[in-house]
Design a protein around this motif. Structure first.
Motif, short mmCIF file in Angstrom:
data_model
loop_
_atom_site.label_atom_id
_atom_site.label_comp_id
_atom_site.label_asym_id
_atom_site.label_seq_id
_atom_site.Cartn_x
_atom_site.Cartn_y
_atom_site.Cartn_z
N ILE A 44 -16.14 -15.48 -27.63
CA ILE A 44 -15.85 -15.08 -26.26
C ILE A 44 -16.78 -15.81 -25.38
N ILE A 45 -18.03 -15.79 -25.60
CA ILE A 45 -19.00 -16.69 -24.81
C ILE A 45 -18.76 -17.93 -24.61
N PHE A 46 -18.18 -18.62 -25.69
CA PHE A 46 -17.92 -19.98 -25.63
C PHE A 46 -16.56 -20.31 -24.62
N LEU A 47 -15.67 -19.25 -24.61
CA LEU A 47 -14.64 -19.46 -23.98
C LEU A 47 -14.87 -19.21 -22.45
N ILE A 48 -15.77 -18.09 -22.26
CA ILE A 48 -16.22 -17.76 -20.96
C ILE A 48 -16.84 -18.96 -20.07
N ALA A 49 -17.91 -19.33 -21.04
CA ALA A 49 -18.83 -20.48 -20.60
C ALA A 49 -17.92 -21.80 -20.25
N SER A 50 -17.10 -22.23 -20.99
CA SER A 50 -16.19 -23.32 -20.98
C SER A 50 -15.40 -23.23 -19.63
N VAL A 51 -14.84 -22.10 -19.30
CA VAL A 51 -13.94 -22.01 -18.51
C VAL A 51 -14.54 -21.83 -17.11
N TYR A 54 -20.32 -27.04 -21.72
CA TYR A 54 -21.00 -25.66 -21.03
C TYR A 54 -20.67 -24.63 -22.29
N GLY A 55 -19.64 -24.61 -22.82
CA GLY A 55 -19.49 -23.54 -23.86
C GLY A 55 -20.42 -23.61 -25.06
N VAL A 56 -20.57 -24.91 -25.50
CA VAL A 56 -21.62 -25.23 -26.62
C VAL A 56 -22.80 -25.05 -26.14
N GLY A 57 -23.25 -25.31 -24.91
CA GLY A 57 -24.72 -24.91 -24.46
C GLY A 57 -24.77 -23.40 -24.44
N ALA A 58 -23.74 -22.48 -24.09
CA ALA A 58 -24.15 -21.16 -23.78
C ALA A 58 -24.36 -20.73 -25.35
N VAL A 59 -23.30 -20.92 -26.35
CA VAL A 59 -23.63 -20.57 -27.50
C VAL A 59 -24.68 -21.02 -28.33
N LEU A 60 -25.06 -22.15 -27.86
CA LEU A 60 -26.57 -22.57 -28.76
C LEU A 60 -27.63 -21.83 -28.11
N LEU A 61 -27.73 -21.57 -26.62
CA LEU A 61 -29.02 -20.83 -26.21
C LEU A 61 -28.82 -19.44 -26.57
N ALA A 74 -35.74 -25.99 -22.63
CA ALA A 74 -35.80 -27.47 -22.27
C ALA A 74 -35.31 -28.29 -23.58
N VAL A 75 -35.88 -28.14 -24.57
CA VAL A 75 -35.81 -29.13 -25.89
C VAL A 75 -34.43 -28.75 -26.12
N LEU A 76 -33.76 -27.57 -26.39
CA LEU A 76 -32.28 -27.44 -26.70
C LEU A 76 -31.50 -28.25 -25.95
N GLY A 77 -31.50 -28.04 -24.60
CA GLY A 77 -30.53 -28.62 -23.62
C GLY A 77 -30.56 -30.17 -23.73
N SER A 78 -31.90 -30.45 -23.58
CA SER A 78 -32.24 -32.11 -23.79
C SER A 78 -31.48 -32.58 -25.12
N LEU A 79 -31.74 -31.82 -26.32
CA LEU A 79 -30.83 -32.34 -27.49
C LEU A 79 -29.59 -32.28 -27.39
N LEU A 80 -29.04 -31.19 -26.76
CA LEU A 80 -27.66 -31.28 -26.75
C LEU A 80 -27.17 -32.28 -25.71
N GLU A 81 -27.62 -32.67 -24.63
CA GLU A 81 -27.34 -33.77 -23.80
C GLU A 81 -27.25 -35.25 -24.65
N GLN A 82 -28.48 -35.31 -25.17
CA GLN A 82 -28.57 -36.80 -25.89
C GLN A 82 -27.45 -36.77 -26.99
N THR A 83 -27.41 -35.80 -27.87
CA THR A 83 -26.46 -35.71 -28.84
C THR A 83 -24.92 -36.13 -28.33
N ALA A 84 -24.28 -35.22 -27.41
CA ALA A 84 -23.15 -35.37 -26.87
C ALA A 84 -23.21 -36.79 -26.16
#
Length: 306
Positions: free
Chosen positions: A100-107, A139-146, A166-176
């Motif tokens: 549900i978090i993934f869907l909400i954040a993605s939309v 956005y959905g992956v970021g919300a779920v990861l956080l 900060a580390v999680l978000g940066s790793l997500l951007e780099q990986t994506a």
């Protein structure tokens, strides 16, 4: 990304204010689902408020409870906060909540980004991230990861949450960003033109914004969102969320296949089996260009402005 991150935070704050105003209105009239739950759980004693809480006036064909006093409203609000805190302490988010978090954040992420680009740049374009549906999965992956990482740390000091986010978000951007470039010759953003860039997909200013966003998510948004999602109370809810999860999984797989074939077509490689023929027929270059207007396949995005 700096402005859009602030825009996202502002949108969440506004939404939280609106939800809070509705909640206060309902509590001021002893109504709403949360109020009923507090009565059912015995957190509120209806007898204590018999003089005003249960007094009713007639409005048309139905009865409406009169407005409660400030003291009674404060008691209701306190009971609700205690109910939320007890629920959060006894709850560990699982697949049901994460879907549900993934869907909400993605939309919501897609809507906010689309509105932002239209207001700031006057550009109205498709910014979806999947071939089916109004979803921006980053956005959905970021919300779920956080949520997964910060949930057990939500009561820790702010600076710890900031650094970890900060580390999680940066790793997500780099990986994506690296994955899209490496496996699909695809680019959606670049920070190479910024003086504080660390890599093509990470810059110090956005490292800081991920930290701020993580603090807001952890302290303001996540607890209330998990509380409102709650636990499934019927089999229908479980079945519905399971079907949605299956659809999203299929959507992600098909999107990856479409970008994979788009990169192969760019290199002049013909389809090798029936599935690739299907992809080339139904998700050709025209479809990809019209659906993913903010992405570039096989070409570099101009460096970001300083």
């Amino acid at each position: 990304m700096l402005t859009i991150t602030l825009f996202i935070i502002l949108a969440f704050v506004v939404a939280r204010f609106v939800i809070g105003a509705v909640q206060r209105y309902l509590e001021g009239r002893a109504r709403g689902r949360a109020f009923s739950r507090m009565l059912n759980q015995g957190r509120l004693d209806a007898g204590v408020y018999a003089d005003a809480l249960w007094s009713a006036t007639t409005s048309g064909a139905r009865k409406v409870r009169a407005r409660v006093s400030n003291e009674q409203r404060n008691a209701i609000m306190q009971a609700r906060l205690e109910m939320r805190e007890d629920f959060l302490n006894d709850t560990k988010p699982g697949a049901y909540q994460y879907v549900i978090i993934f869907l909400i954040a993605s939309v919501l992420g897609l809507v906010i980004e689309t509105v932002y680009t239209f207001i700031v740049f006057g550009i109205l374009e498709s910014r979806v991230g999947l071939v089916w549906g109004p979803f921006s999965p980053l956005y959905g992956v970021g919300a779920v990861l956080l949520t997964m990482v910060l949930w057990p740390l939500r009561k820790e000091k702010v600076w710890k949450i900031f650094l970890l986010s900060a580390v999680l978000g940066s790793l997500l951007e780099q990986t994506a960003g690296w994955s899209m470039e490496t496996f699909a010759h695809l680019q959606s953003w670049t920070y190479l033109g910024l003086p504080d860039h660390i890599t093509q997909w990470i810059a110090w200013r956005f490292v800081a914004m991920w930290g701020i966003l993580g603090v807001v998510w952890c302290r303001v948004i996540m607890p209330e969102l998990i509380f409102r999602i709650g636990e499934p109370t019927s089999r229908k809810q479980v079945v519905l969320v399971t079907l949605l999860a299956a659809f999203i999984a299929l959507d992600v797989v098909m999107t990856i296949a479409c970008f994979w074939r788009a990169g192969q077509r760019l290199e002049g490689m013909p389809p090798r089996n029936g599935f690739e023929v299907y992809v080339d027929t139904h998700f050709d270059d025209r479809f990809m260009a019209e659906t993913f207007e903010n992405m570039r396949i096989g070409e570099d995005i101009p460096p970001a402005a300083k």
